[in-house]
Write an enzyme that holds these catalytic residues in place. Structure first.
Site, PDB file in Angstrom:
ATOM      1  CB  SER A 143      -0.958  -0.067   1.203  1.00 25.89           C
ATOM      2  OG  SER A 143      -1.411   1.367   1.384  1.00 25.89           O
ATOM      3  CE1 TYR A 157      -3.919  -2.371   5.251  1.00 26.75           C
ATOM      4  CE2 TYR A 157      -3.138  -0.115   4.447  1.00 26.75           C
ATOM      5  CZ  TYR A 157      -3.494  -1.204   4.215  1.00 26.75           C
ATOM      6  OH  TYR A 157      -3.755  -1.741   2.891  1.00 26.75           O
TER       7      TYR A 157
END
Length: 252
Positions: A143, A157
């Site tokens: 990501s 995250y």
């Protein structure tokens, strides 16, 4: 350069929006696809979609990516039934948005178990097969949050995705001599069904204003990058994080 006829591809997280799109993309390029996750019912729907769209039969196998014997059993089943593993896509992932001052150790550990341990274990298991064969491609889903901070409770995250990036680079350095490439895809926000349900419309509008492309990624955008990295066209691409983000990381 982009065909992968007769290659055996394992897509972990194949029941999710990104995993399903990647599985379809690889099947369309000629691969024999195996999709794996904990949800066999959803996986069966993916295999039916692959066969309907491409005419190619796909296989579904259950796996718990946090459990090493389960991951090893998955790879063994694939090799027993199809002969080998040429491509591994780690498309599984978990997010639990909580402010850094509020996240507890259990939630933190759960994200690392799925997003980090759950990437390394399949890489290790498939890597043993690929290094022995002196051929293979591994593609991890990372990501933009692996390199760029943001608000919204993404500390845990983002930390997991930073770890995925370094796993990708370290394995690329270790396994390049065996003709095994390890790369990752770093999308910005991807409009899957899960994202549409999880993020409030007003926050989506705010995030959209930050993207120079004026839109969010689609699962097909990510799948296109996956098909490229899995193909002979990317044989000399190794240890890279390919950002599919509409230019978001280009603007600082």
């Amino acid at each position: 350069m982009f065909k992968i006829d007769a290659k055996i591809a394992v897509i972990i997280g194949g029941a999710g929006g990104l995993g399903k799109a990647c599985a379809l993309a690889l099947a369309r390029q000629g691969a024999q696809v195996v999709v794996a996750s904990r949800n066999l019912e959803k996986l069966q729907a993916v295999t039916e979609k692959i066969q309907a769209d491409t005419g190619s039969k796909a296989m579904a196998i259950g796996v718990d990516v946090t459990n090493e014997p389960s991951v090893t059993a998955l790879m063994e089943q694939v090799c027993e039934r199809l002969g080998t593993i040429d491509i591994l896509v780690n498309a599984q992932g978990l997010n639990a948005k909580k402010p850094a001052l509020e996240i507890d150790g259990e939630a933190w550990d759960r994200l690392f178990a799925v997003n980090v341990r759950g990437v390394m274990l399949p890489c290790k298991a498939a890597g043993k097969i690929m290094t022995a064969n002196k051929n293979g491609k591994i593609i991890n889903l990372s990501s933009v949050r692996g390199i760029r901070g943001t608000d919204g409770g993404n500390a845990a995250y983002g930390a997991t995705k930073g770890a995925v990036d370094m796993i990708t680079r370290m394995l690329a350095a270790e396994w390049s001599r065996y003709h095994v490439t390890v790369n990752a895809i770093g999308p910005g926000l991807v409009m899957t069904d899960t994202v549409k349900k999880a993020i409030a419309p007003e926050r989506l509008k705010m995030l959209l204003k930050k993207n120079p492309a004026g839109r969010f990624a689609t699962p097909e955008d990510v799948a296109g990058a996956c098909a490229y990295l899995a193909s002979p066209a990317a044989d000399f691409v190794n240890g890279q994080i390919l950002y599919v983000d509409g230019g978001l990381t280009a603007i600082g």
